[in-house]
Scaffold this motif. Sequence first.
Motif, PDB file in Angstrom:
ATOM      1  N   ARG A 112       1.789  -4.315  -1.573  1.00  0.00           N
ATOM      2  CA  ARG A 112       0.634  -3.893  -2.367  1.00  0.00           C
ATOM      3  C   ARG A 112       0.871  -2.440  -2.745  1.00  0.00           C
ATOM      4  NH1 ARG A 112      -5.715  -4.512  -0.698  1.00  0.00           N
ATOM      5  NH2 ARG A 112      -6.531  -4.349  -2.824  1.00  0.00           N
ATOM      6  N   HIS A 113       1.068  -2.193  -4.024  1.00  0.00           N
ATOM      7  CA  HIS A 113       1.277  -0.848  -4.535  1.00  0.00           C
ATOM      8  C   HIS A 113      -0.064  -0.325  -5.021  1.00  0.00           C
ATOM      9  CE1 HIS A 113       5.688  -1.511  -4.718  1.00  0.00           C
ATOM     10  NE2 HIS A 113       5.320  -2.751  -4.958  1.00  0.00           N
ATOM     11  N   VAL A 114      -0.505   0.778  -4.445  1.00  0.00           N
ATOM     12  CA  VAL A 114      -1.781   1.385  -4.818  1.00  0.00           C
ATOM     13  C   VAL A 114      -1.491   2.749  -5.425  1.00  0.00           C
ATOM     14  CG1 VAL A 114      -3.956   2.330  -3.932  1.00  0.00           C
ATOM     15  CG2 VAL A 114      -3.112   0.133  -3.080  1.00  0.00           C
ATOM     16  N   TYR A 115      -1.957   2.937  -6.652  1.00  0.00           N
ATOM     17  CA  TYR A 115      -1.787   4.204  -7.360  1.00  0.00           C
ATOM     18  C   TYR A 115      -3.171   4.829  -7.491  1.00  0.00           C
ATOM     19  CZ  TYR A 115       2.445   1.651  -8.490  1.00  0.00           C
ATOM     20  OH  TYR A 115       3.596   0.912  -8.400  1.00  0.00           O
ATOM     21  N   PRO A 143       4.386  -2.235 -13.638  1.00  0.00           N
ATOM     22  CA  PRO A 143       3.807  -3.562 -13.867  1.00  0.00           C
ATOM     23  C   PRO A 143       2.382  -3.655 -13.308  1.00  0.00           C
ATOM     24  CG  PRO A 143       5.287  -3.670 -12.000  1.00  0.00           C
ATOM     25  CD  PRO A 143       5.366  -2.254 -12.538  1.00  0.00           C
ATOM     26  N   VAL A 144       1.478  -2.885 -13.856  1.00  0.00           N
ATOM     27  CA  VAL A 144       0.106  -2.793 -13.335  1.00  0.00           C
ATOM     28  C   VAL A 144      -0.621  -4.123 -13.530  1.00  0.00           C
ATOM     29  CG1 VAL A 144      -2.118  -1.612 -13.572  1.00  0.00           C
ATOM     30  CG2 VAL A 144       0.026  -0.298 -13.727  1.00  0.00           C
ATOM     31  N   ASP A 145      -1.255  -4.603 -12.459  1.00  0.00           N
ATOM     32  CA  ASP A 145      -2.022  -5.848 -12.487  1.00  0.00           C
ATOM     33  C   ASP A 145      -3.509  -5.620 -12.717  1.00  0.00           C
ATOM     34  OD1 ASP A 145       0.155  -7.696 -11.673  1.00  0.00           O
ATOM     35  OD2 ASP A 145       0.095  -6.521  -9.818  1.00  0.00           O
ATOM     36  N   MET A 146      -4.028  -4.462 -12.251  1.00  0.00           N
ATOM     37  CA  MET A 146      -5.465  -4.234 -12.288  1.00  0.00           C
ATOM     38  C   MET A 146      -5.738  -2.740 -12.246  1.00  0.00           C
ATOM     39  SD  MET A 146      -8.577  -5.463 -12.266  1.00  0.00           S
ATOM     40  CE  MET A 146      -8.600  -7.145 -11.696  1.00  0.00           C
ATOM     41  N   VAL A 147      -6.766  -2.315 -12.973  1.00  0.00           N
ATOM     42  CA  VAL A 147      -7.277  -0.952 -12.876  1.00  0.00           C
ATOM     43  C   VAL A 147      -8.691  -1.055 -12.317  1.00  0.00           C
ATOM     44  CG1 VAL A 147      -7.963   1.131 -14.134  1.00  0.00           C
ATOM     45  CG2 VAL A 147      -5.897  -0.114 -14.821  1.00  0.00           C
ATOM     46  N   TRP A 148      -8.899  -0.430 -11.177  1.00  0.00           N
ATOM     47  CA  TRP A 148     -10.219  -0.348 -10.560  1.00  0.00           C
ATOM     48  C   TRP A 148     -10.745   1.067 -10.759  1.00  0.00           C
ATOM     49  CZ3 TRP A 148     -12.109  -4.822  -8.929  1.00  0.00           C
ATOM     50  CH2 TRP A 148     -11.236  -5.827  -8.510  1.00  0.00           C
ATOM     51  N   HIS A 149     -12.041   1.224 -10.945  1.00  0.00           N
ATOM     52  CA  HIS A 149     -12.602   2.567 -11.081  1.00  0.00           C
ATOM     53  C   HIS A 149     -13.927   2.688 -10.348  1.00  0.00           C
ATOM     54  CE1 HIS A 149     -15.701   1.376 -14.006  1.00  0.00           C
ATOM     55  NE2 HIS A 149     -14.778   0.600 -14.557  1.00  0.00           N
ATOM     56  N   SER A 150     -14.228   3.903  -9.993  1.00  0.00           N
ATOM     57  CA  SER A 150     -15.516   4.259  -9.406  1.00  0.00           C
ATOM     58  C   SER A 150     -16.623   3.973 -10.418  1.00  0.00           C
ATOM     59  CB  SER A 150     -15.487   5.751  -9.059  1.00  0.00           C
ATOM     60  OG  SER A 150     -16.780   6.298  -9.001  1.00  0.00           O
ATOM     61  N   ALA A 152      -6.880  -0.551   1.483  1.00  0.00           N
ATOM     62  CA  ALA A 152      -5.809  -0.036   2.350  1.00  0.00           C
ATOM     63  C   ALA A 152      -5.275  -1.127   3.267  1.00  0.00           C
ATOM     64  CB  ALA A 152      -6.322   1.149   3.156  1.00  0.00           C
ATOM     65  N   ARG A 153      -4.795  -2.189   2.640  1.00  0.00           N
ATOM     66  CA  ARG A 153      -4.255  -3.309   3.406  1.00  0.00           C
ATOM     67  C   ARG A 153      -3.263  -4.075   2.533  1.00  0.00           C
ATOM     68  NH1 ARG A 153      -6.648  -7.711   1.347  1.00  0.00           N
ATOM     69  NH2 ARG A 153      -8.628  -7.451   0.287  1.00  0.00           N
ATOM     70  N   PRO A 154      -2.406  -4.858   3.159  1.00  0.00           N
ATOM     71  CA  PRO A 154      -1.465  -5.665   2.373  1.00  0.00           C
ATOM     72  C   PRO A 154      -2.192  -6.717   1.540  1.00  0.00           C
ATOM     73  CG  PRO A 154      -0.768  -5.509   4.668  1.00  0.00           C
ATOM     74  CD  PRO A 154      -2.166  -4.961   4.599  1.00  0.00           C
ATOM     75  N   ALA A 155      -1.513  -7.226   0.534  1.00  0.00           N
ATOM     76  CA  ALA A 155      -2.015  -8.319  -0.289  1.00  0.00           C
ATOM     77  C   ALA A 155      -1.132  -9.546  -0.062  1.00  0.00           C
ATOM     78  CB  ALA A 155      -1.999  -7.915  -1.765  1.00  0.00           C
ATOM     79  N   GLU A 156      -1.624 -10.691  -0.474  1.00  0.00           N
ATOM     80  CA  GLU A 156      -0.859 -11.926  -0.283  1.00  0.00           C
ATOM     81  C   GLU A 156       0.335 -12.022  -1.225  1.00  0.00           C
ATOM     82  OE1 GLU A 156      -3.377 -15.354  -0.346  1.00  0.00           O
ATOM     83  OE2 GLU A 156      -4.788 -14.461   1.071  1.00  0.00           O
ATOM     84  N   THR A 157       0.232 -11.348  -2.375  1.00  0.00           N
ATOM     85  CA  THR A 157       1.321 -11.361  -3.351  1.00  0.00           C
ATOM     86  C   THR A 157       1.629  -9.920  -3.756  1.00  0.00           C
ATOM     87  OG1 THR A 157      -0.210 -11.550  -5.205  1.00  0.00           O
ATOM     88  CG2 THR A 157       0.633 -13.616  -4.273  1.00  0.00           C
ATOM     89  N   GLU A 158       2.761  -9.723  -4.372  1.00  0.00           N
ATOM     90  CA  GLU A 158       3.140  -8.399  -4.879  1.00  0.00           C
ATOM     91  C   GLU A 158       2.099  -7.951  -5.906  1.00  0.00           C
ATOM     92  OE1 GLU A 158       6.314  -5.411  -4.843  1.00  0.00           O
ATOM     93  OE2 GLU A 158       6.058  -7.217  -3.655  1.00  0.00           O
ATOM     94  N   GLN A 204       1.953   2.333  -0.399  1.00  0.00           N
ATOM     95  CA  GLN A 204       2.400   0.945  -0.335  1.00  0.00           C
ATOM     96  C   GLN A 204       1.954   0.334   0.989  1.00  0.00           C
ATOM     97  OE1 GLN A 204       6.656   1.250  -0.784  1.00  0.00           O
ATOM     98  NE2 GLN A 204       6.522   1.358  -3.020  1.00  0.00           N
ATOM     99  N   TYR A 205       1.507  -0.916   0.908  1.00  0.00           N
ATOM    100  CA  TYR A 205       1.041  -1.650   2.086  1.00  0.00           C
ATOM    101  C   TYR A 205       1.808  -2.968   2.185  1.00  0.00           C
ATOM    102  CZ  TYR A 205      -2.792   1.653   1.709  1.00  0.00           C
ATOM    103  OH  TYR A 205      -3.536   2.811   1.621  1.00  0.00           O
ATOM    104  N   ARG A 206       2.365  -3.226   3.384  1.00  0.00           N
ATOM    105  CA  ARG A 206       3.080  -4.467   3.681  1.00  0.00           C
ATOM    106  C   ARG A 206       2.615  -4.970   5.041  1.00  0.00           C
ATOM    107  NH1 ARG A 206       6.683  -0.693   2.390  1.00  0.00           N
ATOM    108  NH2 ARG A 206       7.858  -0.873   0.462  1.00  0.00           N
ATOM    109  N   ASP A 207       2.743  -6.252   5.264  1.00  0.00           N
ATOM    110  CA  ASP A 207       2.420  -6.812   6.580  1.00  0.00           C
ATOM    111  C   ASP A 207       3.383  -6.280   7.638  1.00  0.00           C
ATOM    112  OD1 ASP A 207       0.205  -8.469   6.040  1.00  0.00           O
ATOM    113  OD2 ASP A 207       1.520 -10.022   5.220  1.00  0.00           O
TER     114      ASP A 207
END
Length: 195
Positions: free
Chosen positions: A4-7, A39-46, A115-121, A162-165
């Motif tokens: 899980r890549h968090v920017y 390869p951004v999948d989602m943009v989250w915002h406040s 702040a945790r891993p995801a099931e997929t990249e 980055q978060y991985r199991d």
Amino acid sequence: MPTRHVYAIRHGAANAFGELTGVGERQSDLTGRRLAALPVDMVWHSPLPRARACARLLAVHLPGVPVREAPELVDHIPYIPSDAPRAWAGFFDGYGDDEAAEARRRADALTARFARPAETETHEVLVTHAYPIAWLLRHALDAPPVRWLGLDSGNAALTALQYRDHVPPTLVVYNDMGHLPPDLCWTGFAAGPRP
């Protein structure tokens, strides 16, 4: 193993009313240009207007990427120490047990969601504020809760985690402003000399 890549991005410079300034708009645009290579999948915002506006401006460079609000990213104090460091005592003056409990609740919600891993990249952009970024960084480094104090973020600065199991989080970069020209760097900090 999926990562899980968090920017985490602090919103662009804003005025006293919480709206992006011209500088903040330029910072947001340049941040979007930098993120376009990923390869951004989602943009989250406040939910706050300055973060929402920044997310929409940077998303122009990420066609087809969903942009969604995440209440966990709202500007908030993540932790109130029972015995504040002397330099911060005035900042926490007037905060009591109820505020401390709410700070813990918000901080826990932030880390539980992001702040945790995801099931997929996955590659997720979080457009938020200095304090939530400081909390995510403190959490990734497994530092004491009080350590979020003083971990400032510049406007439109990039922090990548980055978060991985089964492994600790990885800090890739903190407060990176390499995509900004010198006249757009270091906003959001107190005045002083900068490298």
